[in-house]
Motif scaffolding. Structure first.
Motif, PDB file in Angstrom:
ATOM      1  N   PRO A  66       0.820  -1.306  -0.042  1.00  0.00           N
ATOM      2  CA  PRO A  66      -0.080  -0.095  -0.077  1.00  0.00           C
ATOM      3  C   PRO A  66       0.934   1.382   0.102  1.00  0.00           C
ATOM      4  N   LEU A  67       0.135   2.391  -0.303  1.00  0.00           N
ATOM      5  CA  LEU A  67       1.095   3.524  -0.570  1.00  0.00           C
ATOM      6  C   LEU A  67      -0.092   4.893  -0.268  1.00  0.00           C
ATOM      7  N   ASP A  68       0.105   5.381   0.756  1.00  0.00           N
ATOM      8  CA  ASP A  68      -0.782   6.419   1.205  1.00  0.00           C
ATOM      9  C   ASP A  68      -0.127   7.884   0.829  1.00  0.00           C
ATOM     10  N   VAL A  69       1.132   8.112   1.231  1.00  0.00           N
ATOM     11  CA  VAL A  69       1.804   9.316   1.062  1.00  0.00           C
ATOM     12  C   VAL A  69       2.901   9.256  -0.162  1.00  0.00           C
ATOM     13  N   ALA A  70       3.212  10.422  -0.755  1.00  0.00           N
ATOM     14  CA  ALA A  70       4.073  10.290  -1.822  1.00  0.00           C
ATOM     15  C   ALA A  70       4.907  11.845  -1.584  1.00  0.00           C
ATOM     16  N   PHE A  71       6.095  11.830  -1.713  1.00  0.00           N
ATOM     17  CA  PHE A  71       6.957  13.091  -1.778  1.00  0.00           C
ATOM     18  C   PHE A  71       7.499  13.104  -3.343  1.00  0.00           C
ATOM     19  N   VAL A  72       7.217  14.453  -3.857  1.00  0.00           N
ATOM     20  CA  VAL A  72       7.786  14.829  -5.367  1.00  0.00           C
ATOM     21  C   VAL A  72       8.886  15.957  -4.841  1.00  0.00           C
ATOM     22  N   SER A  80      17.019  14.466   1.708  1.00  0.00           N
ATOM     23  CA  SER A  80      16.386  14.851   2.976  1.00  0.00           C
ATOM     24  C   SER A  80      15.314  14.199   3.737  1.00  0.00           C
ATOM     25  N   MET A  81      14.385  13.354   2.765  1.00  0.00           N
ATOM     26  CA  MET A  81      13.313  12.533   3.426  1.00  0.00           C
ATOM     27  C   MET A  81      13.540  11.151   3.346  1.00  0.00           C
ATOM     28  N   ASP A  82      13.954  10.571   4.507  1.00  0.00           N
ATOM     29  CA  ASP A  82      14.183   9.192   4.308  1.00  0.00           C
ATOM     30  C   ASP A  82      12.822   8.443   4.715  1.00  0.00           C
ATOM     31  N   ALA A  83      12.249   7.824   3.750  1.00  0.00           N
ATOM     32  CA  ALA A  83      10.792   7.281   3.760  1.00  0.00           C
ATOM     33  C   ALA A  83      10.650   6.194   4.917  1.00  0.00           C
ATOM     34  N   ARG A  84      11.569   5.122   4.658  1.00  0.00           N
ATOM     35  CA  ARG A  84      11.769   4.058   5.656  1.00  0.00           C
ATOM     36  C   ARG A  84      11.886   4.843   7.062  1.00  0.00           C
ATOM     37  N   SER A  85      12.552   5.832   7.616  1.00  0.00           N
ATOM     38  CA  SER A  85      12.713   6.146   8.875  1.00  0.00           C
ATOM     39  C   SER A  85      11.343   6.853   9.198  1.00  0.00           C
ATOM     40  N   ILE A  86      10.760   7.639   8.478  1.00  0.00           N
ATOM     41  CA  ILE A  86       9.533   8.410   8.591  1.00  0.00           C
ATOM     42  C   ILE A  86       8.539   7.158   8.807  1.00  0.00           C
ATOM     43  N   GLU A  87       8.591   6.012   8.015  1.00  0.00           N
ATOM     44  CA  GLU A  87       7.408   5.010   8.365  1.00  0.00           C
ATOM     45  C   GLU A  87       7.624   4.430   9.792  1.00  0.00           C
ATOM     46  N   ARG A  88       8.698   4.098   9.984  1.00  0.00           N
ATOM     47  CA  ARG A  88       9.121   3.766  11.656  1.00  0.00           C
ATOM     48  C   ARG A  88       8.618   4.634  12.396  1.00  0.00           C
ATOM     49  N   ALA A  89       8.953   5.949  12.129  1.00  0.00           N
ATOM     50  CA  ALA A  89       8.601   6.776  13.421  1.00  0.00           C
ATOM     51  C   ALA A  89       7.197   7.069  13.534  1.00  0.00           C
ATOM     52  N   ILE A  90       6.311   7.002  12.237  1.00  0.00           N
ATOM     53  CA  ILE A  90       4.925   6.885  12.184  1.00  0.00           C
ATOM     54  C   ILE A  90       4.251   5.798  13.006  1.00  0.00           C
ATOM     55  N   GLN A  95       0.535   4.766  14.246  1.00  0.00           N
ATOM     56  CA  GLN A  95       0.027   4.749  12.941  1.00  0.00           C
ATOM     57  C   GLN A  95       0.454   3.909  12.095  1.00  0.00           C
ATOM     58  N   ASP A  96      -0.435   3.476  11.069  1.00  0.00           N
ATOM     59  CA  ASP A  96       0.177   2.792   9.892  1.00  0.00           C
ATOM     60  C   ASP A  96       0.002   3.538   8.526  1.00  0.00           C
ATOM     61  N   ILE A  97       0.720   4.347   8.188  1.00  0.00           N
ATOM     62  CA  ILE A  97       0.674   5.161   7.127  1.00  0.00           C
ATOM     63  C   ILE A  97       2.056   4.739   6.133  1.00  0.00           C
ATOM     64  N   ARG A  98       1.823   4.212   4.856  1.00  0.00           N
ATOM     65  CA  ARG A  98       2.847   3.957   3.974  1.00  0.00           C
ATOM     66  C   ARG A  98       3.342   5.156   3.108  1.00  0.00           C
TER      67      ARG A  98
END
Length: 329
Positions: A66-72, A80-90, A95-98
């Motif tokens: 699943p994918l809820d949020v995308a950076f462009v 600057s945006m480490d998606a895996r680390s942000i997911e872990r923090a979420i 919360q469960d946000i991809r």
């Protein structure tokens, strides 16, 4: 009499040339307007930006995750945006946000919109977080013509100016190459599982402190004499933002704009703020993260120390934006 015969031969030769060229002209027009398969488009630029385009397409179209949020954005977003680390923090906040980082090397708002368009079409109802800086970049992205949808390739021509010719040429080249295997009955590439190696970038290295100080002094002096961008400089970026907003409205996608800058630029001076606020909210990170010279890998990109410092801040913003029960796509 000799002149009359010569004229008739000239006319006949001209007609023969026209008859020969007509099918080629029809083929050229057809190719120029032909739709371009999305997997093929991103595979065509596979060697660019560390193969990131193919990874982005595969992450959107070739995975069941699943994918809820995308950076462009640009390479600033990549670093600057480490998606895996942000997911872990979420997840740590209950919360469960991809989240996925779809930043792409170099400036050019139209390529970011092309990437966003694929995300919004495949994952409607999501959240798109768009990088903004002090000012809009004035020209097209060098890879845009190769991957653009056909209707985008010939749209907003006045805003792109002469870049529109280059984009059209690149789009034509891509379609010529794509037509060959199709005419021969050969299969086009298919979307596959994305390789995790491109999920995040960034290193624990720091730029030379003396160089950073020199940069700070130089940019501070320049900023005092530098005014806002001209209307012509902002024209393409503004047109692309409006187009992005229309696509978002059509796919029930929520837009958010987040501020990034190079080192020592005037903090938070967003010349196009009024435009962004028409279509979404603006997230401005803690200034201290960017003011620390130890957070920079070079004068344009944060290092891993800097991106780590933004993880909790971004996670909190995403949780507030998406809500407690995101509909995973």
């Amino acid at each position: 009499l000799v002149g009359l015969v010569g004229s008739e031969m000239c006319i006949r030769d001209s007609l023969q040339v026209l008859i020969f060229l007509l099918p080629l002209a029809v083929l050229a027009v057809w190719l120029a307007r032909a739709p371009l398969p999305r997997t093929y488009a991103w595979d065509f630029v596979r060697g660019d930006c560390h193969k990131r385009g193919a990874w982005i397409h595969d992450r959107i179209a070739g995975t069941n995750v699943p994918l809820d949020v995308a950076f462009v954005g640009t390479s600033r977003t990549i670093r600057s945006m480490d998606a895996r680390s942000i997911e872990r923090a979420i997840r740590a906040k209950g919360q469960d946000i991809r989240v996925a980082n779809f930043g792409y090397c170099r400036n050019g708002r139209n390529l970011q919109v092309a990437i966003a368009r694929e995300f919004m079409a495949a994952r409607p109802g999501g959240h798109l977080i768009v990088e903004v800086t002090n000012r809009e970049y004035p020209t097209t992205h060098p890879a845009f013509g190769y991957v653009a949808e056909t209707d985008d390739l010939y749209a907003r021509v006045p805003e792109r100016g002469l870049d529109a010719i280059t984009d059209a040429y690149h789009g034509f080249l891509t379609r010529i190459v794509e037509a060959k295997p199709e005419l021969l009955g050969l299969p086009n590439p298919e979307a596959g599982e994305p390789k995790r190696i491109h999920a995040s970038w960034g290193q624990y290295v720091r730029e030379d402190p003396a160089f950073m100080e020199q940069t700070r002094i130089r940019r501070q002096r320049r900023a005092e004499a530098r005014g806002g961008p001209s209307a012509s400089r902002s024209r393409l970026g503004h047109a692309e933002i409006r187009h992005l907003a229309g696509l978002a409205a059509a796919t029930d996608t929520k837009l958010h704009f987040y501020y990034l800058q190079s080192y020592a630029e005037p903090w938070g001076r967003i010349w196009s703020r009024d435009l962004y606020e028409q279509y979404g909210d603006i997230w401005i990170p803690p200034e201290a993260v960017f003011a620390d010279p130890g957070h920079w890998q070079d004068i344009h990109h944060l290092n891993k120390y800097g991106s780590d410092a933004l993880v909790d801040w971004m996670a909190d913003n995403i949780i507030r934006a998406v809500g407690s029960a995101p509909a995973s796509r």
